[in-house]
Design a protein around this motif. Structure first.
Motif, PDB file in Angstrom:
ATOM      1  N   SER A 171      41.865  -7.396   0.668  1.00  0.00           N
ATOM      2  CA  SER A 171      41.752  -7.011  -0.739  1.00  0.00           C
ATOM      3  C   SER A 171      40.420  -6.356  -1.062  1.00  0.00           C
ATOM      4  CB  SER A 171      41.956  -8.239  -1.635  1.00  0.00           C
ATOM      5  OG  SER A 171      43.256  -8.759  -1.482  1.00  0.00           O
ATOM      6  N   ALA A 172      39.321  -6.855  -0.475  1.00  0.00           N
ATOM      7  CA  ALA A 172      38.000  -6.318  -0.793  1.00  0.00           C
ATOM      8  C   ALA A 172      37.915  -4.827  -0.499  1.00  0.00           C
ATOM      9  CB  ALA A 172      36.926  -7.071  -0.018  1.00  0.00           C
ATOM     10  N   VAL A 200      35.157 -16.475  -1.243  1.00  0.00           N
ATOM     11  CA  VAL A 200      34.828 -15.048  -1.271  1.00  0.00           C
ATOM     12  C   VAL A 200      35.265 -14.399   0.034  1.00  0.00           C
ATOM     13  CG1 VAL A 200      32.940 -13.380  -1.401  1.00  0.00           C
ATOM     14  CG2 VAL A 200      32.919 -15.384  -2.900  1.00  0.00           C
ATOM     15  N   LYS A 201      35.159 -15.140   1.120  1.00  0.00           N
ATOM     16  CA  LYS A 201      35.581 -14.625   2.428  1.00  0.00           C
ATOM     17  C   LYS A 201      37.038 -14.174   2.412  1.00  0.00           C
ATOM     18  CE  LYS A 201      36.074 -15.890   7.299  1.00  0.00           C
ATOM     19  NZ  LYS A 201      35.744 -16.864   8.356  1.00  0.00           N
ATOM     20  N   ASN A 202      37.897 -14.880   1.644  1.00  0.00           N
ATOM     21  CA  ASN A 202      39.313 -14.520   1.613  1.00  0.00           C
ATOM     22  C   ASN A 202      39.567 -13.152   1.000  1.00  0.00           C
ATOM     23  OD1 ASN A 202      39.371 -17.841   1.217  1.00  0.00           O
ATOM     24  ND2 ASN A 202      40.855 -17.039   2.675  1.00  0.00           N
ATOM     25  N   TYR A 237      30.840  -4.107   1.963  1.00  0.00           N
ATOM     26  CA  TYR A 237      31.555  -3.081   1.184  1.00  0.00           C
ATOM     27  C   TYR A 237      30.590  -2.521   0.136  1.00  0.00           C
ATOM     28  CZ  TYR A 237      35.585  -5.296   3.358  1.00  0.00           C
ATOM     29  OH  TYR A 237      36.481  -5.808   4.275  1.00  0.00           O
ATOM     30  N   PRO A 238      29.740  -1.566   0.520  1.00  0.00           N
ATOM     31  CA  PRO A 238      28.660  -1.103  -0.364  1.00  0.00           C
ATOM     32  C   PRO A 238      29.125  -0.492  -1.674  1.00  0.00           C
ATOM     33  CG  PRO A 238      28.308  -0.385   1.906  1.00  0.00           C
ATOM     34  CD  PRO A 238      29.690  -0.939   1.850  1.00  0.00           C
ATOM     35  N   VAL A 265      36.134  -3.286  -8.349  1.00  0.00           N
ATOM     36  CA  VAL A 265      35.304  -4.211  -9.133  1.00  0.00           C
ATOM     37  C   VAL A 265      35.863  -5.626  -8.968  1.00  0.00           C
ATOM     38  CG1 VAL A 265      34.395  -4.812 -11.413  1.00  0.00           C
ATOM     39  CG2 VAL A 265      34.802  -2.405 -10.831  1.00  0.00           C
ATOM     40  N   VAL A 266      34.968  -6.587  -8.751  1.00  0.00           N
ATOM     41  CA  VAL A 266      35.333  -8.001  -8.768  1.00  0.00           C
ATOM     42  C   VAL A 266      34.691  -8.637  -9.989  1.00  0.00           C
ATOM     43  CG1 VAL A 266      35.074 -10.237  -7.621  1.00  0.00           C
ATOM     44  CG2 VAL A 266      35.604  -8.192  -6.270  1.00  0.00           C
TER      45      VAL A 266
END
Length: 769
Positions: A369-370, A361-363, A453-454, A375-376
């Motif tokens: 990208s985040a 998830v860190k990547n 990233y709220p 949406v993920v």
């Protein structure tokens, strides 16, 4: 309303007077316990607080005591910090802080409090700054820390009737006060039965009999469910319809005064009536959705889905329940999920990427990208093959044979989901898991990513290619649909994760997911994974399943939960399983498959003997296959069926599909003969490589761009490997197409295929603007 109120006995005035006197005496009886549940009794645990001044900071300690003769295992402490106090450290407990409210769960080593003993010497304590003072509102395992019973709220004021019709009575009352905990709701009772509940100091009781007297009382409940005494009673007689046969005039000038992606605000001009208008009824698509008092000429209808057209009408009613003609109809389309002029970017994160791919998830954060995603989609979760519920709390791998009909049966990875501790280097915030927390693994990292990233939403994807076997069974009946959806909401949205290797437990996964993504591959079709169950009834049942998901997600209240689906590009599969005229009333949007048009398959079971583009935008005139797939053909299938384009994203592959022993054929291997899947990134995935790995792992790959079909491919020449994929060139052309069609945005399968610097994600975000 749980049941119909009981009318007071009648009809003589004397009997009505006696009934009224009896109703007025009712609260006195209630003070002795009639109809009320006792306040929470003291539990087996208490907690005492002490403080110690250390100069620049102070220490606050809670000692948990077990007052019973048996050990108590597991405790949760909650309290509210005094104003101006902040905590900088917690010890001997797992704490979360929300504003001034602190929730502490036991550490693994002090979970059990021995009989008639305490948590000493390992009691929870904190480091605080600010004025020294005892916290308030302390509870341990839900009971007051001092062990005394809860003090319930007082009785509300005597209700008064604010509106009376033939079939309803509207009541208002003054608020209850006192008690240990805030008032959360009010019960309206008639004849000792709760007939309405409200979170404010007013309510409307419907379903009444005309020209009949009813007695009403009101009681308050606090946030712990403790009921207070009932108010004094009021008697109200419903209107006799025979007294007024004339209906009101129709409301006029119905108009929209605002809209969002999930609501529409309305206003209208008042009706007139020979006696007086009592209420207005708002209808959505012919169904009653709101009733408002006569003084209110506006309404906001919520619980809607984005980019969807709704038709509204309003009727007036008088006190005799005569309904007016309907207003002129008004059709309003809600805003889309992205917002006007914006485009949605959806990316799949593969649960198993933390293993061979070493993609965490860190990547998503370090690649940039985040910051660009909206949406993920967390892929994938399974269906319990026996209970037909959402499967969680197991770690069982799939079989190595992709044609095994039971390859994914009962499989899942609770370890990766929420039990695996990550090192600091693998953590979003650089803080390692301690190995004892109830929430670890990917889920804990998702919560950390969302904190950074709220605006990022994360949904859980159910099914996928390997886990879609039992969808048809779970969707088969009304009862099975309700059971399945309820289990999914309970586990993935409410976060009631099954206990697994010390992790999980009630509420531990709350806040991880913002909705549910349905990846049923494929309803009504025999072309899914080997052994998948399917039925001709799937198409209708899928519509009903989505409606049940929408209903239960909306029933949770609070923020709107996303409901999305992965839908096919193949018109035949659409026809077999997806009713495009109905499903979008439930879905926020659909992610249309934009890849895997051709491929050899890891076991050469697909198209091993000829190359073909996997994600071409347009049909290629040289395509020798019997069915000519393309992104444009897929999009047109949906748009021609009347689907709002702002309900659709298009899939982009961040990986390539490859063949080996491919002849040049004068076309650099395009559409040429081949001999099976090329070596893949991993031994078990022949014919598939992430974009980044393909560039580095396939020596001599020369990249070509096909202008006619808008597709990218690579050929190694003498080595005979041929790969089909997307790059920055094709992404630029395809995002321009997406915008020209007015579509909602783009979806990515899957994020680990990109370069460490997010080359493809940057191109996608840049193309969408």
């Amino acid at each position: 309303m749980s049941s119909s109120p009981s009318p007071l006995p009648g009809p003589t005035p004397h009997r009505r007077l006696l009934a009224l006197l009896g109703a007025l005496l009712l609260p006195v009886a209630l003070l002795t316990g009639l109809g009320a549940t006792p306040a929470h009794a003291a539990g087996g645990l208490t907690a005492s607080f002490s403080s110690q001044d250390n100069g620049s900071w102070w220490k606050g300690t809670y000692v948990i005591r077990n007052t019973t003769s048996s050990p108590v295992t597991g405790w949760t402490l909650e309290f509210d910090l005094p104003a101006g106090v902040s905590i900088s450290g917690h010890y001997n407990g797992e704490a979360t802080v929300s504003g001034r409210h602190v929730t502490v769960r036991n550490a693994y080593y002090n979970a059990t409090v021995p009989a008639n003993s305490t948590t000493e010497p390992y009691s929870y304590w904190f480091v605080a700054n600010g004025p020294i003072g005892a916290p308030g509102g302390c509870t341990v395992n839900g009971d007051k820390c001092d062990g005394t019973p809860d003090r319930p709220p007082s009785a509300p004021g005597t209700p008064t009737a604010t509106s009376v019709t033939a079939h309803s009575v509207s009541l208002a009352w003054s608020a209850a006060t006192g008690g240990d905990y805030p008032v959360a709701s009010y019960d309206v009772l008639s004849g000792g039965t709760v007939v309405a509940t409200a979170t404010t100091t007013s309510a409307t009781v419907g379903g009444l009999t005309p020209a009949t007297a009813y007695g009403f009382t009101v009681r308050a409940r606090d946030t712990r469910g403790n009921p207070g005494p009932q108010s004094a009673a009021v008697t109200v007689t419903t209107t006799d319809p025979a007294s007024d046969p004339t209906p009101p005039t129709a409301p006029t000038a119905l108009r929209s005064t605002g809209r969002t992606s999930t609501s529409v605000s309305l206003a209208w001009n008042a009706s007139s009536d020979n006696v007086g208008v009592a209420a207005y009824d708002v209808y959505r698509d012919g169904a009653l959705v709101q009733t408002l008092p006569a003084t209110t000429l506006s309404a906001t209808v919520a619980g809607l889905t984005p980019a969807t057209a709704y038709t509204f009408t309003v009727k007036a009613r008088d006190a005799a329940d005569n309904a007016s003609p309907a207003s002129a109809a008004l059709t309003v389309t809600t805003d889309d999920q992205a917002g006007n002029g914006k485009y949605l970017k959806v990316g799949y994160f593969a649960q198993w990427g933390i293993y061979g791919r070493q993609y965490f998830v860190k990547n998503l954060d370090t690649s940039g990208s985040a910051a660009k995603l909206d949406v993920v989609n967390y892929a994938f979760e399974n269906i319990d093959p026996v209970n037909l519920t959402c499967l969680a709390g197991v770690t069982k791998g799939t079989t190595s044979n992709p044609q095994d009909p039971d390859q994914g049966t009962g499989a899942g990875d609770a370890d990766a989901d929420y039990a695996r501790p990550f090192a600091a280097a693998q953590s979003v915030d650089g803080v390692a898991d301690d190995g004892y927390a109830k929430l670890q693994g990917n889920f804990n990292q998702i919560k950390k990513l969302k904190a950074k990233y709220p605006n990022l939403k994360v949904v859980v994807s159910l099914g996928g290619w390997t886990y879609s076997k039992f969808f048809t069974d779970a969707a088969a009946t009304d009862a099975s649909r309700k059971k399945f959806v309820s289990s999914c909401v309970d586990v993935w949205i409410k976060g009631n994760l099954p206990a697994y290797n010390g992790a999980g437990g009630p509420g531990t996964g709350a806040g991880v997911f913002d909705g549910i993504d349905l990846d049923w591959e494929w309803p009504g079709s025999p072309d899914g994974h080997a052994g998948n169950h399917y039925s001709t009834a799937d198409k209708a049942n899928l519509t009903l399943l989505l409606a049940e998901f929408r209903k239960q997600l909306d029933a949770l209240g609070g923020p709107h939960r996303l409901l999305t689906a992965f839908t096919p590009a193949d018109p035949a599969k659409i026809q077999q399983g997806w009713d495009l005229s109905t499903i979008f009333s439930s879905l926020d949007f659909a992610n249309v498959q934009g890849y895997d048009f051709h491929g050899a398959g890891s076991d050469n079971s697909w198209e091993p003997n000829r190359t073909g583009h996997q994600a071409n935008l347009y049909t290629d005139a040289q395509d020798p296959y019997p069915t000519h797939f393309s992104v444009d053909a897929a999009v047109r299938t949906y748009l021609d069926a009347g689907v709002n384009p702002r309900k659709l994203t298009v899939g982009f592959p961040f990986y390539g599909r490859g063949w080996q022993s491919v002849t040049d054929g004068g076309a650099h291997g395009e559409w040429q003969a081949a001999k099976g899947a090329a070596p893949g990134q991993f031994p078990e995935e022949a014919g598939v490589r992430g974009y980044s790995n393909m560039l580095s792992g396939v020596p001599g790959l020369t990249v070509y761009h096909d202008e006619q079909s808008v597709s990218t491919y690579g050929y190694t020449g003498a080595d005979g490997q041929w790969w089909t994929f997307d790059d920055t060139w094709s992404i630029g052309r395809k995002t321009a197409y997406l915008k020209s069609k007015g579509l909602l945005g783009a979806m990515i399968w899957e994020m680990s295929g990109d370069t460490a610097g997010g080359t493809l994600m940057n191109a996608l975000a840049g193309g969408l603007g």
